[in-house]
Design an enzyme around this catalytic site. Sequence first.
Site, PDB file in Angstrom:
ATOM      1  NE  ARG A   1      77.295  92.061  86.177  1.00 47.31           N
ATOM      2  CZ  ARG A   1      76.898  91.443  87.286  1.00 47.31           C
ATOM      3  NH1 ARG A   1      76.764  92.118  88.416  1.00 47.31           N
ATOM      4  NH2 ARG A   1      76.650  90.149  87.293  1.00 47.31           N
TER       5      ARG A   1
ATOM      6  CG  ASP B   1      78.550  96.024  95.678  1.00 44.20           C
ATOM      7  OD1 ASP B   1      79.459  95.974  96.531  1.00 44.20           O
ATOM      8  OD2 ASP B   1      78.005  95.012  95.194  1.00 44.20           O
TER       9      ASP B   1
ATOM     10  CD  GLU C   1      83.193  94.846  89.257  1.00 44.80           C
ATOM     11  OE1 GLU C   1      82.487  95.796  89.639  1.00 44.80           O
ATOM     12  OE2 GLU C   1      82.898  93.646  89.460  1.00 44.80           O
TER      13      GLU C   1
ATOM     14  CG  HIS D   1      80.632  92.623  92.326  1.00 40.88           C
ATOM     15  ND1 HIS D   1      80.767  92.839  90.991  1.00 40.88           N
ATOM     16  CD2 HIS D   1      79.433  91.989  92.470  1.00 40.88           C
ATOM     17  CE1 HIS D   1      79.721  92.343  90.348  1.00 40.88           C
ATOM     18  NE2 HIS D   1      78.895  91.832  91.231  1.00 40.88           N
TER      19      HIS D   1
HETATM   20  P1  NAI Z   1      65.948  90.687  87.030  1.00 43.37           P
HETATM   21  O1  NAI Z   1      66.166  90.051  85.712  1.00 43.37           O
HETATM   22  O2  NAI Z   1      64.974  90.072  87.988  1.00 43.37           O
HETATM   23  O3  NAI Z   1      65.513  92.208  86.830  1.00 43.37           O
HETATM   24  C1  NAI Z   1      66.123  93.088  85.924  1.00 43.37           C
HETATM   25  C2  NAI Z   1      65.081  94.114  85.520  1.00 43.37           C
HETATM   26  O4  NAI Z   1      65.733  95.091  84.707  1.00 43.37           O
HETATM   27  C3  NAI Z   1      63.914  93.513  84.696  1.00 43.37           C
HETATM   28  O5  NAI Z   1      62.671  93.887  85.241  1.00 43.37           O
HETATM   29  C4  NAI Z   1      64.143  94.121  83.316  1.00 43.37           C
HETATM   30  O6  NAI Z   1      62.918  94.332  82.609  1.00 43.37           O
HETATM   31  C5  NAI Z   1      64.807  95.437  83.681  1.00 43.37           C
HETATM   32  N1  NAI Z   1      65.459  96.083  82.557  1.00 43.37           N
HETATM   33  C6  NAI Z   1      66.010  95.500  81.456  1.00 43.37           C
HETATM   34  N2  NAI Z   1      66.451  96.449  80.612  1.00 43.37           N
HETATM   35  C7  NAI Z   1      66.148  97.653  81.176  1.00 43.37           C
HETATM   36  C8  NAI Z   1      66.318  98.986  80.765  1.00 43.37           C
HETATM   37  N3  NAI Z   1      66.869  99.277  79.590  1.00 43.37           N
HETATM   38  N4  NAI Z   1      65.902  99.967  81.588  1.00 43.37           N
HETATM   39  C9  NAI Z   1      65.315  99.687  82.779  1.00 43.37           C
HETATM   40  N5  NAI Z   1      65.128  98.420  83.216  1.00 43.37           N
HETATM   41  C10 NAI Z   1      65.537  97.416  82.420  1.00 43.37           C
HETATM   42  O7  NAI Z   1      67.406  90.809  87.697  1.00 43.37           O
HETATM   43  P2  NAI Z   1      67.767  91.006  89.229  1.00 43.37           P
HETATM   44  O8  NAI Z   1      67.922  89.678  89.878  1.00 43.37           O
HETATM   45  O9  NAI Z   1      66.851  91.989  89.845  1.00 43.37           O
HETATM   46  O10 NAI Z   1      69.241  91.621  89.101  1.00 43.37           O
HETATM   47  C11 NAI Z   1      69.478  92.910  88.560  1.00 43.37           C
HETATM   48  C12 NAI Z   1      70.951  93.095  88.310  1.00 43.37           C
HETATM   49  O11 NAI Z   1      71.657  93.111  89.548  1.00 43.37           O
HETATM   50  C13 NAI Z   1      71.624  91.948  87.530  1.00 43.37           C
HETATM   51  O12 NAI Z   1      71.500  92.132  86.141  1.00 43.37           O
HETATM   52  C14 NAI Z   1      73.056  91.999  87.972  1.00 43.37           C
HETATM   53  O13 NAI Z   1      73.778  92.783  87.050  1.00 43.37           O
HETATM   54  C15 NAI Z   1      72.997  92.723  89.302  1.00 43.37           C
HETATM   55  N6  NAI Z   1      73.459  91.912  90.433  1.00 43.37           N
HETATM   56  C16 NAI Z   1      74.468  92.390  91.228  1.00 43.37           C
HETATM   57  C17 NAI Z   1      74.921  91.683  92.327  1.00 43.37           C
HETATM   58  C18 NAI Z   1      75.985  92.207  93.254  1.00 43.37           C
HETATM   59  O14 NAI Z   1      76.536  91.449  94.062  1.00 43.37           O
HETATM   60  N7  NAI Z   1      76.333  93.479  93.204  1.00 43.37           N
HETATM   61  C19 NAI Z   1      74.351  90.365  92.634  1.00 43.37           C
HETATM   62  C20 NAI Z   1      73.239  89.980  91.777  1.00 43.37           C
HETATM   63  C21 NAI Z   1      72.846  90.716  90.707  1.00 43.37           C
END
Ligand code: NAI
Length: 332
Positions: free
Chosen positions: A229, A253, A258, A290
């Site tokens: 994000r 990305d 954005e 994105h």
């Molecule tokens: P997920 O929920 O599986 O993993 C997120 C991880 O971040 C978790 O392990 C959590 O404990 C950790 N986390 C939470 N707070 C934290 C902190 N303060 N410091 C370090 N780590 C922390 O989510 P997933 O599926 O891996 O997605 C991650 C992010 O990717 C999403 O939140 C979304 O914003 C982004 N995303 C971007 C996309 C794109 O097209 N550019 C598409 C899909 C997701």
Amino acid sequence: MEKIAFFDTKPYDKIYFDKLNKEFEIEYFESRLRPESVRLAEGCKAVCAFVNDDIGEKSINKLADMGVKVLAMRCAGYNNVSLKAAQGRITVVRVPAYSPYAVAEHAIGMILMLNRKLHKAYIRTRDFNFSLNGLIGFDLHGKTAGVIGTGKIGRAFIDICRGFGMKVIANDPYPAENSGIDYVSREEIFRQSDIISLHCPLTSDTKYIINEQALSMMKPETIIVNTSRGKLIDSEALLDALNEKRIGGAALDVYEEETDLFFEDNSDRIVTDEVLSLLVSRPNVLITSHQAFLTNEALQSIAEITLKNLHDFFAGNPLEYEIKYKGDEHHA
Ligand code: NAI
């Protein structure tokens, strides 16, 4: 047949929703969901929205007043939704994972492109400029990848980095058990990494996780990658660090401002965002809009899970992917 108001529709959204939908009447709107466009959902009990829709308190209140019962986010992140306002009035569901590989592979693609200067090479050779001057990169093998957030995408990214022979360190308040991942402090990530990749959600704790202080700890070669994000990075601080050659480059990305730009063709507009204009102009910055999620597998999975979420809601089944207000609005 229940009606779904589908906001911010792009041609690629329709492909899999039209193919897989047997149960609902979907009304596609190109318009983003925002307080001014909420009225398009008149007569619909369900709304389907995406990452840059404005689904704050105002929109939620209007949707609830119009009788909308369920908001189906066709994405993983939900920092643009006021869960607090929705509480007890509109059920919110999402697609927590559709293809972590799509995002992880895009991050890797950006790293390879930026590091090996493929973006320049592509343009040069199209003009029969076969010079290699200025195209030196570094081996990823043996370098350190620092990963912030080791959820689904972070771990897919780590697996690929290991394949390259990289050393991986990571930071996450909830370490993945039995993963063999070497967890370190944020500061160590900033100090030791050659590549820093952000895979955490946007929360009040992670807003501007890459700020002036973090940037000041990095090595001059470090490449920062953000496929999560935009607001995880203080873009002005990033631009300063790039200008002063305190870091090696940035692959973005997502961008903090954005919302009114990404996913759209702005080539006929004067874009007045000075920070973005300067970032775009830097040779060591790569921006995609994105796009990390955009694979066939991810789009199919998004449509399947969103339609299943809506089916379960209307059938009164337990909702596997409901999101509820827990005290942090993510509106950092
Ligand atoms: P997920 O929920 O599986 O993993 C997120 C991880 O971040 C978790 O392990 C959590 O404990 C950790 N986390 C939470 N707070 C934290 C902190 N303060 N410091 C370090 N780590 C922390 O989510 P997933 O599926 O891996 O997605 C991650 C992010 O990717 C999403 O939140 C979304 O914003 C982004 N995303 C971007 C996309 C794109 O097209 N550019 C598409 C899909 C997701």
